[in-house]
Design a protein around this motif. Structure first.
Motif, short mmCIF file in Angstrom:
data_model
loop_
_atom_site.label_atom_id
_atom_site.label_comp_id
_atom_site.label_asym_id
_atom_site.label_seq_id
_atom_site.Cartn_x
_atom_site.Cartn_y
_atom_site.Cartn_z
N ASP A 1 7.15 -4.78 -8.41
CA ASP A 1 7.27 -4.57 -7.32
C ASP A 1 8.59 -4.45 -6.44
O ASP A 1 9.31 -3.20 -6.12
CB ASP A 1 6.30 -4.80 -6.39
CG ASP A 1 4.78 -4.55 -6.14
OD1 ASP A 1 4.84 -3.51 -6.77
OD2 ASP A 1 4.35 -6.12 -5.99
N ASP B 1 11.09 -0.50 -6.14
CA ASP B 1 11.67 -1.03 -4.98
C ASP B 1 13.71 -1.01 -5.09
O ASP B 1 14.03 -0.21 -4.13
CB ASP B 1 11.82 -1.57 -3.88
CG ASP B 1 10.52 -2.08 -3.32
OD1 ASP B 1 9.90 -0.80 -2.60
OD2 ASP B 1 9.82 -2.78 -2.65
N ASN C 1 8.26 5.22 -6.03
CA ASN C 1 7.01 4.38 -5.02
C ASN C 1 6.32 3.86 -5.59
O ASN C 1 6.44 4.37 -6.97
CB ASN C 1 6.58 6.17 -4.75
CG ASN C 1 5.44 5.67 -4.09
OD1 ASN C 1 4.89 4.92 -3.24
ND2 ASN C 1 4.72 6.85 -4.23
N PRO C 2 6.21 2.48 -5.63
CA PRO C 2 5.22 1.63 -6.04
C PRO C 2 3.85 2.30 -5.63
O PRO C 2 2.99 1.66 -5.00
CB PRO C 2 5.59 0.30 -5.51
CG PRO C 2 6.36 1.00 -4.52
CD PRO C 2 6.64 1.52 -4.49
N ASN C 3 2.97 2.70 -6.91
CA ASN C 3 2.01 2.76 -6.79
C ASN C 3 0.92 1.90 -8.16
O ASN C 3 1.32 1.21 -9.01
CB ASN C 3 1.62 4.40 -6.91
CG ASN C 3 1.69 4.94 -8.10
OD1 ASN C 3 1.30 3.70 -9.29
ND2 ASN C 3 1.70 6.09 -8.30
N GLN C 4 -0.37 1.85 -7.64
CA GLN C 4 -0.66 0.72 -8.64
C GLN C 4 -0.86 1.34 -10.34
O GLN C 4 -0.62 -0.39 -10.88
CB GLN C 4 -2.03 1.09 -8.25
CG GLN C 4 -2.79 -0.27 -7.07
CD GLN C 4 -4.32 -0.07 -7.00
OE1 GLN C 4 -4.73 0.52 -7.37
NE2 GLN C 4 -4.83 -1.38 -6.35
N ILE C 5 -0.55 2.44 -10.96
CA ILE C 5 -0.39 2.28 -12.03
C ILE C 5 0.72 2.57 -12.27
O ILE C 5 1.17 1.56 -13.54
CB ILE C 5 -1.07 4.04 -12.21
CG1 ILE C 5 -2.26 4.41 -11.82
CG2 ILE C 5 -0.29 4.94 -13.30
CD1 ILE C 5 -3.57 3.79 -12.56
N VAL C 6 1.96 2.97 -11.88
CA VAL C 6 3.46 2.40 -12.31
C VAL C 6 3.10 0.50 -11.95
O VAL C 6 3.45 0.78 -13.05
CB VAL C 6 4.15 3.25 -10.98
CG1 VAL C 6 5.24 2.37 -11.64
CG2 VAL C 6 3.54 4.88 -11.00
N VAL C 7 3.13 0.38 -11.44
CA VAL C 7 2.90 -1.38 -11.71
C VAL C 7 2.08 -1.87 -12.36
O VAL C 7 2.88 -2.64 -13.48
CB VAL C 7 2.54 -1.66 -9.91
CG1 VAL C 7 2.57 -3.54 -10.38
CG2 VAL C 7 3.45 -1.47 -8.98
#
Length: 130
Positions: free
Chosen positions: A26, A30, A35-41
């Motif tokens: 995250d 940032d 844009n942090p979303n669940q898939i990218v994280v």
């Protein structure tokens, strides 16, 4: 060429990238203004596991002879990883020169490691007595 130094530096680089991507995706997103979303994280954490494993491989092989016919799979894996990623970063940086300074530094590190592992792969390791 001092392969122990190259293997140690690449291990430290990969291990720190692996730990950072695994535990702080995250914060990294940032910092990069993404844009942090669940898939990218989740994908960054998987990438962190990959980097950590590769770093451990380099750390465990740092004291062994590498180059020529010695530890050929380790040498070719490092050469492939650093050269392919370095060239991709170089292409991205030349087409988008406004990218953050951190990306430039990572690209330079990748290119340097790529060339170093290229030399290691194609040269026979020097005898310790010579």
């Amino acid at each position: 060429m001092n392969t122990k130094l190259i293997m140690t530096l690449s291990a430290i680089f990969l291990l720190s990238a692996g730990i950072s991507l695994t535990f702080f995706p995250d914060l990294i997103l940032d910092y990069l203004n993404l844009n942090p979303n669940q898939i990218v994280v989740f994908l960054l954490q998987l990438l962190g596991a990959l980097y950590f494993g590769f770093g451990m491989l380099n750390w465990m092989n740092k004291g062994r002879p590498i180059g020529g016919i010695y530890n050929r799979p380790v040498a070719i894996a490092n050469l492939s990883h650093f050269m392919i990623a370095g060239l991709a970063l170089l292409k991205g940086l030349t087409s988008n020169p406004e990218l953050q300074f951190t990306i430039w530094v990572i690209g330079i590190i990748y290119i340097l490691f790529g060339f170093a592992f290229g030399v290691i792969f194609f040269r026979h390791p020097l005898n310790a007595k010579s």
